[in-house]
Write a protein that holds these residues in place. Structure first.
Motif, PDB file in Angstrom:
ATOM      1  N   GLY A   1      -5.972  66.750 -19.951  1.00 26.52           N
ATOM      2  CA  GLY A   1      -6.073  67.438 -21.228  1.00 26.52           C
ATOM      3  C   GLY A   1      -6.879  66.658 -22.240  1.00 26.52           C
ATOM      4  N   GLY A   2      -7.809  65.839 -21.756  1.00 28.00           N
ATOM      5  CA  GLY A   2      -8.637  65.038 -22.643  1.00 28.00           C
ATOM      6  C   GLY A   2      -7.943  63.807 -23.195  1.00 28.00           C
ATOM      7  N   MET A   3      -6.714  63.533 -22.721  1.00 24.12           N
ATOM      8  CA  MET A   3      -5.952  62.395 -23.238  1.00 24.12           C
ATOM      9  C   MET A   3      -5.731  61.354 -22.147  1.00 24.12           C
ATOM     10  N   PRO A   4      -5.787  60.060 -22.499  1.00 28.12           N
ATOM     11  CA  PRO A   4      -5.431  59.014 -21.533  1.00 28.12           C
ATOM     12  C   PRO A   4      -3.911  58.913 -21.409  1.00 28.12           C
TER      13      PRO A   4
ATOM     14  N   ALA B   1      10.967  68.719 -21.154  1.00 24.93           N
ATOM     15  CA  ALA B   1       9.770  68.005 -21.609  1.00 24.93           C
ATOM     16  C   ALA B   1       8.558  68.928 -21.691  1.00 24.93           C
ATOM     17  N   MET B   2       8.502  69.955 -20.842  1.00 20.52           N
ATOM     18  CA  MET B   2       7.390  70.909 -20.907  1.00 20.52           C
ATOM     19  C   MET B   2       7.380  71.653 -22.240  1.00 20.52           C
ATOM     20  N   ALA B   3       8.545  71.808 -22.837  1.00 19.55           N
ATOM     21  CA  ALA B   3       8.647  72.519 -24.128  1.00 19.55           C
ATOM     22  C   ALA B   3       8.441  71.592 -25.319  1.00 19.55           C
ATOM     23  N   ASP B   4       8.117  70.336 -25.050  1.00 20.06           N
ATOM     24  CA  ASP B   4       7.934  69.349 -26.114  1.00 20.06           C
ATOM     25  C   ASP B   4       6.535  69.487 -26.720  1.00 20.06           C
ATOM     26  N   PRO B   5       6.401  69.735 -28.019  1.00 24.21           N
ATOM     27  CA  PRO B   5       5.085  69.899 -28.638  1.00 24.21           C
ATOM     28  C   PRO B   5       4.447  68.574 -29.084  1.00 24.21           C
ATOM     29  N   SER B   6       5.095  67.431 -28.826  1.00 25.28           N
ATOM     30  CA  SER B   6       4.593  66.160 -29.337  1.00 25.28           C
ATOM     31  C   SER B   6       3.365  65.687 -28.557  1.00 25.28           C
ATOM     32  N   PRO B   7       2.573  64.762 -29.122  1.00 24.54           N
ATOM     33  CA  PRO B   7       1.376  64.258 -28.425  1.00 24.54           C
ATOM     34  C   PRO B   7       1.689  63.515 -27.133  1.00 24.54           C
ATOM     35  N   ASN B   8       2.906  63.027 -26.971  1.00 22.65           N
ATOM     36  CA  ASN B   8       3.272  62.276 -25.768  1.00 22.65           C
ATOM     37  C   ASN B   8       3.771  63.163 -24.628  1.00 22.65           C
ATOM     38  N   ARG B   9       3.641  64.462 -24.797  1.00 22.66           N
ATOM     39  CA  ARG B   9       4.211  65.406 -23.841  1.00 22.66           C
ATOM     40  C   ARG B   9       3.719  65.172 -22.409  1.00 22.66           C
TER      41      ARG B   9
ATOM     42  N   ARG C   1       0.301  74.142 -20.220  1.00 22.77           N
ATOM     43  CA  ARG C   1      -0.628  73.841 -21.312  1.00 22.77           C
ATOM     44  C   ARG C   1      -0.068  74.181 -22.695  1.00 22.77           C
ATOM     45  N   ASP C   2       0.857  75.118 -22.716  1.00 23.43           N
ATOM     46  CA  ASP C   2       1.377  75.591 -24.007  1.00 23.43           C
ATOM     47  C   ASP C   2       2.882  75.423 -24.033  1.00 23.43           C
ATOM     48  N   PRO C   3       3.404  74.411 -24.738  1.00 25.03           N
ATOM     49  CA  PRO C   3       4.852  74.184 -24.752  1.00 25.03           C
ATOM     50  C   PRO C   3       5.648  75.365 -25.291  1.00 25.03           C
TER      51      PRO C   3
END
Length: 416
Positions: free
Chosen positions: A298-301, A246-254, A185-187
């Motif tokens: 996470g609330g995202m599609p 990728a888990m450490a990626d803070p972008s919206p597409n993570r 949940r937290d990059p």
């Protein structure tokens, strides 16, 4: 919708190997059997029955399930050579808690009994094709990286290795930093973009390249199984390090990237299995379908290409997909489907379980297609009518019995 039932009645078959052979132009190298939910023993029983028939009637030799590919080696060792006890491999050879299911235990027991006394060429094999991943964490790359390093260290000039075993151990560090649950949940809690992790990605790439470069030598020293396992360790190590990055990626597409990378690891394992011979593949429909997969997290599609889509693009007719749907799962609040849904139409058929030609069903429905069924339980993914054309067949099971129903049925009672 009665006309649809009439139009497809002559395509309805029992869920048997012979019916699958009739449905498809030819039995494929990878026959994928999906499931719309996890954990329903009746679907696992159906899978087991179909696999036994494919082995005995059609020469299939491998079953691959949605479970950790590295842990699955323990199960394969048990069914082929008797290594370990049944209890041990059910506890340690499956991920996602699948080892607790009675039908999975019966599958392993049957495979071991089938193989006992048979030559290797006639034995059935087990494979997990998922990465070493759970919903809340990803494994350390230690097991796969050290296994590949050790494999090569025993076979090639040590000066060709990108690092020593001691350096590899230092770079890996404590496994707990890789498996930190909060990192999902937290990059910022992920180790995936640390200096050590970046260097390990180069090490893993160099080890895989060395294995490929030494193929003319390794093919003379190693058995097919040893080469396959080394390749599996290489795919897993590079895949895990890519996933941790990728888990450490803070972008919206993570999250979309993580879902896609998981299925990419699955696809790599399935393509490797296809080279070994005909296999039955069992996993959630969303991993095996030809269309893009989707979910909310996470609330995202999220939308990405799943393993089935990737493998189908590579193998063409050597990949076939049978989607599975359920009528009711009453113990989860999923009751009789509305008659104007695909599941509702199939529920009107007299069969408790059946195989239907997906293309004939799509043609009978016409356009516009009915709306997808809405499930009151998040754990069941209804059939998407728009996906029918991308399936080779639909397996339909009318009702999923509860554990109590199954126990009563085993005692000879009547389940209503």
């Amino acid at each position: 919708m009665e006309s649809v039932v009439t139009d497809i009645k002559d395509t309805v078959r029992a869920v048997e190997a012979a019916a699958v052979r009739e449905l498809l132009p030819a039995l494929p190298r990878l026959l994928a059997l999906g499931e719309p939910t996890h954990g329903e023993e009746t679907l696992l029983d159906l899978r087991n029955d179909l696999f036994r028939q494919l082995v005995e009637q059609e020469g299939y030799r491998t079953i691959a399930i949605e479970s950790d590919c590295v842990s699955g080696l323990l199960v394969d060792d048990h069914v082929t050579s008797g290594t370990g006890t049944l209890d041990e491999v059910m506890e340690r050879g499956f991920s996602h808690g699948w080892g607790a299911f009675a039908a999975n235990r019966e599958l392993v027991r049957w495979m071991r009994a089938h193989n006992d006394g048979r030559p290797a060429s006639e034995q059935v094999r087990f494979a997990g094709f998922d990465g070493p991943l759970e919903m809340a964490a990803a494994a350390s790359p230690r097991q796969s990286l050290t296994a590949l390093h050790g494999h090569l260290a025993a076979r090639v000039d040590p000066d060709l290795l990108p690092c020593t075993a001691e350096t590899l151990d230092r770079l890996l560090g404590a496994d707990a930093r890789w498996t930190e649950p909060a990192a999902m949940r937290d990059p910022a809690r992920s180790v995936g973009r640390s200096a050590d992790a970046r260097e390990l990605r180069l090490v893993a790439d160099d080890l895989v390249a060395l294995s490929d470069a030494q193929a003319p030598h390794l093919i003379t020293t190693d058995s097919r199984d040893e080469r396959d396992r080394a390749s599996l360790y290489g795919r897993t190590a590079t895949g895990l390090l890519r996933y941790h990055f990728a888990m450490a990626d803070p972008s919206p597409n993570r999250l979309t990237r993580l879902a896609a990378l998981r299925d990419l690891m699955m696809a790599g394992n399935l393509l490797a299995l296809a080279e070994r011979g005909p296999s039955l593949v069992h996993a959630h429909n969303s991993h095996l379908q030809r269309e893009k997969s989707s979910m909310r997290m996470g609330g995202m599609p999220l939308r990405w290409w799943g393993a089935g889509a990737i493998v189908s693009a590579r193998l063409g007719d050597e990949y076939a997909f049978l989607a599975t749907a359920l009528g009711t799962i009453r113990h989860q609040g999923v009751d009789t489907p509305a008659p104007d849904t695909v599941e509702g139409i199939l529920y009107a058929l007299p069969d408790e379980r059946c195989l239907v030609d997906a293309s004939r069903l799509a043609a009978a429905l016409g356009d516009p297609r009915p709306a997808p069924r809405v499930s009151p339980w998040f754990g069941y993914a209804p059939l998407d009518p728009a996906h029918l054309a991308g399936s080779d067949g639909i397996v339909f099971v009318k009702d999923a019995p509860t554990a109590g129903d199954r126990a009563e049925e085993a005692r000879g009672g009547v389940v209503r």
